[in-house]
Design an enzyme around this catalytic site. Structure first.
Site, PDB file in Angstrom:
ATOM      1  N   CYS A  66       0.815  -1.226   0.000  1.00  0.00           N
ATOM      2  CA  CYS A  66       0.000   0.000   0.000  1.00  0.00           C
ATOM      3  C   CYS A  66       0.845   1.270   0.000  1.00  0.00           C
ATOM      4  O   CYS A  66       0.323   2.357  -0.238  1.00  0.00           O
ATOM      5  CB  CYS A  66      -0.952   0.015   1.186  1.00  0.00           C
ATOM      6  SG  CYS A  66      -1.989  -1.444   1.253  1.00  0.00           S
TER       7      CYS A  66
ATOM      8  N   HIS B  47      -3.219   7.124   2.845  1.00  0.00           N
ATOM      9  CA  HIS B  47      -3.639   5.820   2.323  1.00  0.00           C
ATOM     10  C   HIS B  47      -5.019   5.490   2.903  1.00  0.00           C
ATOM     11  O   HIS B  47      -5.265   5.689   4.089  1.00  0.00           O
ATOM     12  CB  HIS B  47      -2.620   4.758   2.715  1.00  0.00           C
ATOM     13  CG  HIS B  47      -3.069   3.367   2.428  1.00  0.00           C
ATOM     14  ND1 HIS B  47      -3.591   3.010   1.203  1.00  0.00           N
ATOM     15  CD2 HIS B  47      -3.110   2.247   3.209  1.00  0.00           C
ATOM     16  CE1 HIS B  47      -3.916   1.723   1.245  1.00  0.00           C
ATOM     17  NE2 HIS B  47      -3.640   1.247   2.443  1.00  0.00           N
TER      18      HIS B  47
ATOM     19  N   ASN C  51     -10.009  -0.312   0.409  1.00  0.00           N
ATOM     20  CA  ASN C  51      -8.558  -0.190   0.348  1.00  0.00           C
ATOM     21  C   ASN C  51      -8.086  -0.724  -1.009  1.00  0.00           C
ATOM     22  O   ASN C  51      -8.161  -1.927  -1.254  1.00  0.00           O
ATOM     23  CB  ASN C  51      -7.950  -0.993   1.502  1.00  0.00           C
ATOM     24  CG  ASN C  51      -6.438  -0.951   1.535  1.00  0.00           C
ATOM     25  OD1 ASN C  51      -5.797  -0.500   0.582  1.00  0.00           O
ATOM     26  ND2 ASN C  51      -5.873  -1.433   2.621  1.00  0.00           N
TER      27      ASN C  51
END
Ligand SMILES: CC(C)(COP(=O)(O)OP(=O)(O)OC[C@H]1O[C@@H](n2cnc3c(N)ncnc32)[C@H](O)[C@@H]1OP(=O)(O)O)[C@@H](O)C(=O)NCCC(=O)NCCS
Length: 326
Positions: free
Chosen positions: A113, A253, A283
């Site tokens: 990520c 994020h 996500n």
């Protein structure tokens, strides 16, 4: 002074939407639980025939169009992904071919990520070092293909999509002010995909043992994410002698609403300064920051001279920040 400036942003997501109510029919969960614990309401899921390179290419085309840059002018293409089309060649090479970016060097990076911030840092160094003048940094994932859709601990969190930026060498004060990258491999088992690499190759046994799917220790990841992202944000500000009140927009994020809120609170940022879109996408790993950036940019949330802070965290563990004067 030569700086690396973001001159175009783009994004692309699948059309297919999977809501929390759809998940209620697949695993033992509720919309209420998912919304309260994560802030996610729906996510996008790639259709048959759509791959990571599909969304990476579309996002890149949109970023190039905004920048007014032709694909042939691009010197470097970096795709951050943990769900590449193939183990090799790099998805970046497929994107290069799709775009016709003939002179570009192209490679992937796997920093989970944090991949977009890692890629941005590499491109910034290449541009300031003089080895590239124009680059594409893309975060793209089709995570739905490594998710166990029978595991309620993970399946509700993730989604598919891509975001891209064009970065160019420019003179002046506007551009990337700093990047900071970190990792701690001692935590690698907290979030990883056991199968399809050299340890558990893609053979029948790996499939039978369901090792092709992402596994995660959510509680541990949660705690470490808050601390690491706060540290990376403060490091970016301190390096540039700025304070949280100087931030125009904070683009973290997009993993969990509670993680984002905790960092926003620790930094003392009002909700109007924190960009959140995970309610619609979940996500999307390496895609999450550039996808949010593109939405914020096209939505008129970012103006010339604004201080924009990117803050990332992911498997590895990896984390990092990038501070930009827009
Ligand atoms: C995964 C996550 C949402 C779980 O939230 P949590 O508040 O830690 O929840 P827990 O795992 O402690 O579970 C709490 C309870 O809900 C239950 N539960 C877990 N998943 C559930 C689900 N999908 N639906 C309903 N109930 C669920 C648990 O069984 C537990 O029940 P119990 O109290 O009776 O034992 C959270 O830990 C998280 O977001 N972690 C970070 C993950 C992440 O961002 N990863 C990517 C980083 S880049």
């Amino acid at each position: 002074m030569t700086r690396t400036r973001i001159t175009g942003t783009g994004s692309a997501v699948p059309e297919n939407i999977r809501t929390n109510f759809d998940l209620e029919k697949m695993v033992d969960t509720t919309d209420e639980w998912i919304t309260t614990r994560t802030g996610i309401r729906e996510r996008r899921i790639a259709a048959e025939g759509e791959y990571t390179s599909t969304f990476a290419t579309r996002a890149a085309e949109r970023a190039l169009e905004m920048a007014g840059v032709a694909a042939e002018e691009i010197d470097l293409i970096i795709v951050a992904t943990i769900t590449a089309d193939f183990p090799f060649p790099a998805t970046a090479c497929l994107v290069q071919s799709n775009l016709g970016a003939k002179k570009a060097a192209a490679f992937d990076i796997a920093a989970a990520c944090s991949g977009f911030v890692y890629g941005l840092s590499i491109a910034d160094n290449a541009i300031r070092g003089g080895t590239a003048r124009k680059a594409l940094v893309i975060g793209a994932e089709v995570l739905s293909r490594i998710i166990d859709w029978t595991d309620r601990n993970t399946c509700l969190l993730f989604g598919d999509g891509a975001g891209a930026v064009v970065v160019e060498a420019c003179e002046g004060e506007r551009g990337i002010l700093s990047t900071h990258l970190h990792s701690d491999g001692s935590y690698w088992e907290l979030l990883y995909q056991p199968g399809c690499g050299s340890r558990n190759p893609a053979v029948q046994q790996t499939l039978d043992e369901r090792k092709i799917f992402l596994v995660m220790q959510g509680n541990e990841v949660f705690k470490l994410a808050v601390r690491a992202m706060e540290d990376a944000a403060l490091q970016a500000l301190e390096t540039n002698r700025l304070t949280p009140s100087d931030i125009s927009i904070f683009i973290p994020h997009q993993a969990n609403r509670r993680i984002i809120d905790a960092i926003g609170k620790r930094l003392g940022l009002g909700a109007d300064k924190v960009y959140v879109n995970l309610d619609r996408y979940g996500n999307t790993s390496a895609a999450s920051i550039p996808l949010a950036l593109d939405e914020a940019n096209r939505g008129g949330r970012i103006n010339e001279g604004d201080i924009v802070l990117f803050d990332a965290f992911g498997g590895g563990l990896t984390w990092g920040s990038a501070l930009v004067r827009w």
